[in-house]
Design an enzyme around this catalytic site. Structure first.
Site, PDB file in Angstrom:
ATOM      1  N   ASP A   1      -5.889  -9.109   5.117  1.00 41.28           N
ATOM      2  CA  ASP A   1      -7.040  -9.843   5.636  1.00 41.28           C
ATOM      3  C   ASP A   1      -8.295  -9.331   4.923  1.00 41.28           C
ATOM      4  O   ASP A   1      -8.181  -8.695   3.866  1.00 41.28           O
ATOM      5  CB  ASP A   1      -7.111  -9.757   7.172  1.00 41.28           C
TER       6      ASP A   1
ATOM      7  N   HIS B   1       0.851  -1.195   0.000  1.00 41.89           N
ATOM      8  CA  HIS B   1       0.000   0.000   0.000  1.00 41.89           C
ATOM      9  C   HIS B   1       0.887   1.245   0.000  1.00 41.89           C
ATOM     10  O   HIS B   1       1.874   1.297   0.737  1.00 41.89           O
ATOM     11  CB  HIS B   1      -0.907  -0.016   1.234  1.00 41.89           C
TER      12      HIS B   1
END
Ligand code: GAR
Length: 196
Positions: free
Chosen positions: A140, A108
């Site tokens: 997740d 990210h």
């Protein structure tokens, strides 16, 4: 260690992984590259490098769950040790995560937990932070949540635009992704040698 890389866009992080494998810096096998739509730059880069590709086009499925199951099947067919998101912009559900527990790596372009989501660079710039960066984590079911494996800071410079800042972040992001993959490969390969 075998990896499947998932892309939604240009795949410049994927290219860095392809190059690192080609020049011997990174000892992994890119088993395949998959996309959530047709005609991505990432799939094109993979094909040019002679890597197998698959496209599981989100728009062709009745609902998200059905698409998730189809993508899970397509990835699992390549038997990866890890699945790597290289700018894969869709959230994968519990069905996928259960098939690859703690085996889905994401990057990210911000220092999580700050600025998650599709516009991490734009949001950091708009907030006015002086330092942002990038994160490599185990994904997740949340949006850019999950255990953080590595982070690197990048200074915001006067006059930065989303594009100039993102380019500098990507330099660090690629380095961090390759370092993290190398560490995972060392422990995965040591594990299989011990079990052999
Ligand atoms: C990368 O910076 C990646 O971190 C980001 O998309 C870019 C993809 O670049 N992902 C996210 O923002 C996920 N929330 P690429 O297609 O050139 O590799």
């Amino acid at each position: 260690m075998r990896i499947v890389v998932l892309v939604s866009g240009t795949g410049s992080n994927l290219q860095a992984v392809i190059d690192a494998v080609a020049d011997g810096t990174l000892n992994v096998t890119i088993a395949a590259v998959g996309a959530d739509r047709t005609g991505t730059g990432g799939v094109r880069r993979a094909a040019e490098a002679g890597i197998g590709t698959f496209e599981v086009d989100f728009r062709q499925y009745a609902d998200r769950a059905e698409w998730n199951r189809a993508l899970t099947r397509a990835v699992a067919a390549h038997e990866p040790d890890y699945v790597v998101s290289s700018g894969f912009m869709r959230i994968l559900d519990q069905h996928f995560l259960d098939r690859f527990p703690d085996r889905y790596l994401n990057t990210h372009p911000a220092l999580l937990p700050s600025f998650p989501g599709a516009h991490g660079v734009r949001d950091a710039l708009a907030y006015g932070v002086k330092v942002t960066g990038c994160t490599v984590m185990i994904a997740d079911a949340g949006v850019d949540t999950g255990p953080i494996l590595a982070q690197a800071p990048v200074a915001v410079l006067p006059g930065d635009t989303e594009e100039t800042l993102h380019e500098r972040i990507k330099v660090e992001e690629r380095r961090l992704l390759i370092e993290t993959l190398a560490q995972l490969a060392a422990s995965t390969d040591a594990g299989s040698a011990a079990g052999a």
